[in-house]
Enzyme design. Structure first.
Site, PDB file in Angstrom:
ATOM      1  N   GLU A 296     -92.694 -37.806  30.235  1.00  0.00           N
ATOM      2  CA  GLU A 296     -92.839 -37.860  31.705  1.00  0.00           C
ATOM      3  C   GLU A 296     -92.523 -36.497  32.314  1.00  0.00           C
ATOM      4  O   GLU A 296     -93.187 -36.056  33.247  1.00  0.00           O
ATOM      5  CB  GLU A 296     -91.951 -38.944  32.315  1.00  0.00           C
ATOM      6  N   HIS A 299     -95.430 -34.110  31.974  1.00  0.00           N
ATOM      7  CA  HIS A 299     -96.518 -34.378  32.917  1.00  0.00           C
ATOM      8  C   HIS A 299     -96.423 -33.519  34.181  1.00  0.00           C
ATOM      9  O   HIS A 299     -97.412 -33.340  34.877  1.00  0.00           O
ATOM     10  CB  HIS A 299     -96.495 -35.847  33.346  1.00  0.00           C
TER      11      HIS A 299
HETATM   12  N1  B3K Z   1     -99.026 -42.343  33.383  1.00  0.00           N
HETATM   13  C1  B3K Z   1     -98.215 -43.502  33.108  1.00  0.00           C
HETATM   14  C2  B3K Z   1     -98.995 -44.699  32.725  1.00  0.00           C
HETATM   15  C3  B3K Z   1     -99.613 -45.416  33.851  1.00  0.00           C
HETATM   16  C4  B3K Z   1    -100.217 -46.696  33.378  1.00  0.00           C
HETATM   17  C5  B3K Z   1    -100.971 -47.402  34.444  1.00  0.00           C
HETATM   18  N2  B3K Z   1    -101.401 -48.697  34.020  1.00  0.00           N
HETATM   19  C6  B3K Z   1     -97.188 -43.219  32.064  1.00  0.00           C
HETATM   20  C7  B3K Z   1     -97.475 -42.104  31.145  1.00  0.00           C
HETATM   21  O1  B3K Z   1     -98.441 -42.079  30.415  1.00  0.00           O
HETATM   22  O2  B3K Z   1     -96.733 -41.168  31.156  1.00  0.00           O
HETATM   23 ZN    ZN Z   2     -98.418 -40.018  30.081  1.00  0.00          ZN
END
Ligand code: B3K
Ligand code: ZN
Length: 864
Positions: A296, A299
């Site tokens: 996370e 990201h």
């Molecule tokens: N981006 C989110 C996942 C979202 C899922 C939506 N159904 C977590 C991740 O991949 O970091």
């Molecule tokens: Zn992700």
């Protein structure tokens, strides 16, 4: 089936009609009637006078354009169409929503009293009317008003003000200086304990770190915060990427559909992916938490600062960020073990997805419900595609590409092609053919034929690539094929072609390739597709002796494990062919001797030895069959475990006793526990008095890895102490639901004819709750995934259990229902009887009048 939901196609992408220069949101939080006011400035891009906004389950209260009531609009189930608009205007919309009755856990909902949001992929439209698409980026100002009984009011960015309202409530205002798409918006309001810390960035800025957990859980918070600091430091040292805001917040909630969510500056996490101490969490949990916290965090640059143009490009951020979190774990821990984990996931889950009706490319072409595409293909195969680019470019070239990608696209919403172009432009490595991986569907196969010519002293490797039948890509793929050749004494031989030494990464670009290597007095042993250098299936007739040679000598831990898995699989396949229900299957003595040697010598990484000792699981083995022989496979696996236990009892006992777990989280401690648990798991099949005693003693350990290891051994081998151990665990841990999930999983994986009745009974356990995805996954997910004998029962009772649950989840939480339907997707891989039984459950779902889009998409594909 009801009216067909509409699919969206990548080829139909159109840019948005308007840009939004700023968004002001204000929330007046109430459980059933939260008022949301959104004020945004819109500018038309073309000469349109219409604006079509997304919005679902919203009660429209007022609508103003440039401060005046606007009556030219039409409302539908999913949209608000405004007409007769000027080209540039302020739009104020107030709506009402009901967080407490929102069980979908998407949009704004309540998790055990706390308010929280989940907007990716398309949840923002459940909060207010907006252009809810990733290519509309804007800055946000957020005001939250709530009762004072809710002390923490959080949103993205920096807090700029707080205070009390005239009516005795309180508020907070947040400002996020970075433009973002609506899917990264977050709001959390609740009463928490907070663990605070600080990180000084490489440029010397102090970043405040705050981890919010349910009251009473502070002792389980430090590992997540330490993981976060490690991730922040690693992204600076390996990728030169520094955090950008003054504060980084993580909130742990109990009701969450997945692991975590990377909302800008305010991550929301499933509490299962945050909370850990030695009494409650296993070593595996610790590892998972570190990797998800890292994921996370990473990201922030790959996803947030540079985001996706449209959802078909999801792998742009997910494949890349999984690659980054895998590298983070590998740099901090064991590269070999992390590679083994990644490949296991590919084999057991991604190859299965590829072989079923939901097969799709890492950039899908057609989607009904976007939430259905957060898949192992987009994530894990996506990461393998990034890893192949890393192999082709090398670390330096790859880092140059990353820098160019970020410099070019910071603040933009872009496509997978933009990423590959940056990699190509920065490195000079031609990637046009490589781009086919983004269209390619299914698992490619590489057929390998080798021949040795003793007179010319050459070793010839012929490679032929075959694509899966459902693959629309007609031209060959660019495959980086890593190769190692081992000599008779295990030495690594140089790869000489035309008198020149060549790189171990062979560029396979044609349908058919022949590589002639020179200078061998004896036939070498090839380690093919070393380190799983491409997400492919290798077809090569390895002899057991060759595999054993690789297990003993290959330079990479992964390759040794891979050879062991191959050897085990070949033995399983051979025994499955002999299955008649009566014979007892035994492991090839040559392979048994290898196991014994590994166990007795215990050279090198102990954790690796534990992995080498483990048989491939049912899913991984199933992938090798066109029709899964359930009964035979279950029996052979069980017999092999028993045979290993009986043949190696002494060696297992010695290894068990001598594995000393020193240090809570040191690699040595973790490794020793892994080996101890593996040994005990096998030994339980022998179950002499010693061993029953060891299991009982270990079950009393204060360390969850060991405690759970003991219970797993007891339940798998059905020891006489199992019932008592399970009861003790239940009595001791009812206050901690995440720990109870481990107990629910154990209950679900017991191979007994009473398990299914027991599971229906456990729905009434005081800790169980069908509206909580963690509980559902622990109980029913584990059953369907990890109890093949009972799930695939020939009377269909296992399938009915899952079908019954899916019908309930369809109304309660469509996303969770859709994930839980996965085991039925492979129905065609089973025998006629089981096919009919599984199909009948899918048909029950198809017949529902309120079938959600999420389930519709999968059920329809499965049945067609
Ligand atoms: N981006 C989110 C996942 C979202 C899922 C939506 N159904 C977590 C991740 O991949 O970091
Ligand atoms: Zn992700």
């Amino acid at each position: 089936m009801q009216e067909k939901p509409q699919a969206k196609y990548l080829k139909d992408y159109q840019p948005p009609s308007h840009t939004v220069s700023h968004l002001d949101l204000s929330f007046d939080l109430q459980p059933t009637n939260t008022k949301v006011i959104s004020i945004a400035h819109y500018d038309a891009i073309s000469d349109t006078t219409d604006l079509r906004l997304d919005g679902i389950d919203l009660k429209l209260l007022t609508l103003k354009v440039n401060g005046k009531a606007h009556t030219q609009y039409e409302q539908s189930q999913s949209h608000l169409l405004l007409t007769e608009l000027p080209s540039s205007f302020d739009l104020e919309i107030s709506t009402e929503i009901s967080p407490s009755t929102n069980t979908s856990l998407e949009g704004l909902y309540q998790s055990a009293g706390a308010y929280c949001t989940q907007c990716e992929a398309e949840g923002f439209r459940k909060i207010t009317y907006f252009l809810d698409r990733p290519d509309v980026l804007t800055t946000y100002d957020v005001k939250i008003v709530a009762d004072k009984s809710i002390p923490y009011l959080l949103s993205n960015g920096n807090k700029i003000e707080d205070g009390v309202t005239e009516d005795g409530r309180h508020y907070a205002k947040w400002q996020d200086p970075f433009k973002k798409p609506s899917y990264l918006f977050a709001l959390v309001a609740g009463d928490f304990d907070v663990l605070k810390d600080e990180f000084i960035t490489q440029s010397g800025r102090a970043v405040e770190l705050a981890l919010f957990v349910d009251k009473g859980n502070l002792d389980k918070a430090p590992h997540a915060v330490e993981s976060l600091k490690r991730a922040m430091a690693w992204d600076e040292s390996r990728f030169n990427l520094e955090y950008d805001l003054d504060i980084y917040m993580i909130v742990a909630v109990d009701f969450f559909n997945m692991g975590a969510m990377e909302n800008k500056g305010l991550n929301v996490f499933n509490s299962a992916c945050v909370l850990a101490n030695q009494q409650t969490a296993t070593d595996r949990d610790y590892h998972t938490i570190e990797s998800i916290v890292g994921h996370e965090y990473f990201h922030n640059w790959t996803g947030n600062r540079v985001t996706c143009r449209d959802w078909f490009q999801l792998s742009l951020k997910e494949g890349l960020t999984v690659f980054r979190d895998q590298e983070f774990s590998s740099d901090l821990g064991s590269r070999g073990l992390n590679r083994i984990d990644a490949v296991m996931a590919m084999r057991a889950h991604q190859f299965t997805e590829d072989a079923g009706p939901m097969a799709h490319s890492i950039r899908p072409q057609k989607v009904i419900e976007m939430n259905n595409f957060y898949t192992v293909t987009v994530y894990n195969k996506g990461a393998e595609v990034i890893r192949m680019m890393h192999s082709l470019l090398g670390e330096q070239g790859f880092q140059k590409g990353m820098k160019l990608y970020v410099d070019r696209h910071d603040g933009q919403a872009v496509t997978c092609d933009d990423f590959v172009n940056a990699m190509q432009d920065a490195s000079g490595v031609e990637l046009t053919q490589f781009k086919r991986w983004y269209e390619q569907v299914g698992t490619p196969t590489i057929e390998v034929v080798t021949s040795f010519d003793p007179t010319k002293q050459t070793f010839i490797i012929e490679l032929t690539q075959h694509r899966a039948t459902n693959d629309p890509v007609v031209e060959p793929l660019h495959i980086p094929f890593a190769l190692e050749l081992l000599g008779p004494d295990g030495e690594i031989l140089p790869l000489i072609c035309d008198s020149r030494e060549v790189s171990k990464i062979l560029n396979v670009t044609n349908e058919h390739h022949q590589f002639v290597f020179e200078g061998f007095e004896q036939e070498p042993v090839p380690v093919l597709l070393e380190d799983f250098s491409a997400p492919c299936i290798i077809q090569y007739n390895y002899k057991l002796e060759q595999l054993i040679h690789i297990i003993q000598y290959a330079s990479s831990d992964y390759a040794r494990w891979e050879a062991m898995q191959q050897a085990f699989s070949q033995e399983v396949f051979a025994e499955v062919n002999k299955f008649d229900g009566h014979i007892t299957h035994t492991l090839n003595p040559k392979l048994m001797a290898v196991l014994k040697q590994l166990l007795t010598e215990r050279n090198g990484d102990i954790a690796l030895i534990a992995e080498l000792m483990s048989l491939p699981n049912f899913d991984a083995l199933s992938a090798g069959f066109t029709q899964v022989p359930v009964n035979a496979l279950v029996k052979v696996i069980k017999d092999f475990k028993h045979d290993i236990a009986v043949s190696l009892t002494d060696a297992l006992k010695t290894a068990y006793v001598s594995a000393k777990e020193q240090g809570e989280l040191s690699h040595d401690g973790v490794s020793a526990r892994a080996l101890k648990n593996t040994c005990l798991y096998y030994l339980a099949y022998v179950a002499d008095e010693d061993i029953e005693g060891w299991v009982e003693t270990q079950s009393l350990s204060e360390n969850m890895t060991l405690k759970l290891g003991a219970l797993k051994a007891a339940t798998a081998a059905d020891l006489s102490c199992t019932g008592a151990l399970m009861e003790n665990f239940d009595a001791a841990w009812r206050h901690d639901l995440l720990v109870m999930d481990k107990w629910f999983s154990l209950q679900a994986t017991i191979d007994s004819n009473s398990t299914i009745d027991n599971l229906y009974g456990l729905y009434n356990h005081p800790c169980f709750d069908k509206s909580n995805p963690n509980r559902v996954r622990a109980l029913v997910g584990s059953f369907a995934r990890s109890n093949p004998a009972q799930f695939h029962r020939e009377d269909g009772a296992g399938y009915k259990l899952l079908g019954d649950l899916l019908i309930e989840l369809n109304g309660l939480n469509p996303q969770n229902a859709s994930r839980m339907v996965t085991p039925f997707m492979s129905w065609k891989k089973f025998d006629k009887t089981r096919q009919e039984l599984m199909k009948a459950q899918l048909q029950r779902l198809a017949d529902l009048t309120n079938l959600s889009d999420d389930l519709y998409e999968k059920v329809e594909k499965a049945l067609s």
